[in-house]
Motif scaffolding. Structure first.
Motif: not given
Length: 436
Positions: A164-165, A185-188, A191-193, A198-202
């Protein structure tokens, strides 16, 4: 990192309610997969999730079940939004939501390109509970469809977040994140990190629980992986040889380009094999039609590009053939993940020519093992050369003819010409290949 729930035996043990446990049983889900066993309890506690899981691990169930259980507790429209990188995956996710929610009157809307905009607007006017879409088309509706917003949304799911990124979606994702409720609530799932994940997670998750359901870039143990070094000029011969040697198998053949899918499908049909192409050049209806023929067993060989390597729910693939080696070795993991799913065994064979050696070495490094060679006597393979060469010549002529028609008419007419030709070749004019 979440703890491993080794004691979990059923969905009921995870805290899933009776109605949804029954829905799981109706789908043939008897015991939770690893990602489901680890993710669902945290999701039911109201935590944000990051799930790292290989393809075929059951992650749709890992986010769909907690969302549906929360919806049962507090029924409302436009309850959750799921973002997917491909049309096919969006449709698969919606189908799974609808199957799980069939007993509770669940309504889903799918917002993807290649489908009539007005039809989708009508589906939104019916006030669905779940919206599943690709970022561009979802943003299009948020901007242009009167009365549609995500103000009441309680859950956001980003599936295949690593895909998606890319540049195609980044702007639309940013815009969507700016207009949806912060209190959600957000679920991400990915398959790979990657750095971008990581930037989206933050940016959009709050104190998430991280669940890793597979070691990095692993392939499942039930998958038998092999390779074969082949001269580029004999690659089609080796493909035909493998497909005839293992003729009872349901097979996905991966190529690098859309044009190659058409050529190989025609070539194989000319030799009496039941092959069908699927690629990004085809319209949405054509892609789904091809996929349904493959699922129904009308064709047992699906020739595809990487558009079909992730997210497609094809449960019974026996074999994956990498006709072209992917230049990105992570794509190998996703491709071969189409077989040996849910504990079943499967075969993956990679045909490596002299120009692809470096890419193949990268794949072996990534998966951390040397693969055995697929056994074949070249003399026996080359007995097919004359017939394969002639079938290729006929196929190229047909593509040249239909290609001209496609350019003149525009759209999918050229594809339809090829479809008609493929149908006419289906078992009528060619004798089945037999070993000499």
């Amino acid at each position: 990192m979440a703890e491993d729930n080794k004691e979990v035996k059923s969905f009921k043990d995870l805290g899933i309610c009776e109605q949804l446990v029954e829905a799981c049983e109706n789908l043939g889900w008897k015991t939770p997969s690893k990602i489901q066993a680890e993710a669902i309890p945290h999701a039911l506690e109201g935590k944000d999730l990051i799930g790292l899981a290989q393809t075929g691990s059951g992650k749709t169930g890992a986010f769909a079940l907690p969302i549906l259980q929360a919806l049962l507790d507090t029924p409302q429209v436009l309850f959750a939004c799921v973002l997917s990188p491909t049309r096919e995956l969006a449709i698969q996710i919606a189908e799974q939501f609808e199957a799980l929610g069939s007993g509770i009157g669940l309504k889903c809307a799918v917002l993807v390109g290649g489908v009539d905009h007005t039809q989708q607007a009508i589906a939104l006017a019916k006030r669905p509970h779940i919206v599943v879409g690709t970022p561009g088309r979802l943003m299009d509706h948020l901007s242009n469809t009167k009365g549609f917003s995500l103000r009441t949304m309680k859950y956001l799911v980003l599936d295949e977040a690593d895909r998606l990124l890319n540049e195609d979606f980044e702007k639309a994702i940013d815009e969507i994140l700016s207009v949806i409720p912060r209190d959600r609530k957000t679920y991400l799932f990915s398959a790979t990190m990657t750095k971008k994940v990581r930037k989206l997670q933050r940016a959009c998750l709050r104190n998430p629980v991280k669940i890793e359901a597979a070691s990095k870039y692993s392939t499942v143990d039930t998958l038998k992986q092999q390779y074969r070094f082949v001269p580029a000029k004999y690659k089609e011969c080796y493909l035909v040889y493998i497909l005839t040697e293992l003729s009872g198998s349901t097979t996905m053949v991966f190529t690098r380009t859309c044009d190659a899918t058409r050529l190989l499908a025609l070539l194989l049909r000319n030799l009496g094999l039941r092959a069908i192409p699927i690629s990004g050049h085809m319209s949405q209806a054509k892609r789904l039609g091809a996929l349904n023929k493959f699922k129904a067993g009308e064709c047992n060989i699906l020739i595809c590009t990487d558009v079909a390597s992730r997210g497609l729910d094809i449960p019974s693939v026996d074999m994956v053939i990498n006709y072209d080696i992917p230049s990105n070795s992570k794509d190998y993991i996703h491709r071969v993940g189409r077989t040996a799913r849910a504990g079943r065994s499967g075969v993956a064979i990679s045909l490596v020519n002299q120009y692809e050696l470096e890419w193949y070495i990268q794949i072996e490094k990534l998966i951390g093992k040397k693969l055995p060679e697929f056994p074949a006597q070249e003399e026996e393979v080359l007995l097919l050369l004359e017939r394969v060469t002639e079938a290729k010549r006929i196929s190229q002529m047909k593509i040249k003819e239909t290609g001209g028609k496609k350019k003149r008419r525009g759209g999918d007419e050229g594809e339809e010409e090829i479809d008609r030709y493929l149908a006419s070749k289906n078992g009528k004019s060619s004798k089945k290949l037999k070993k000499r």
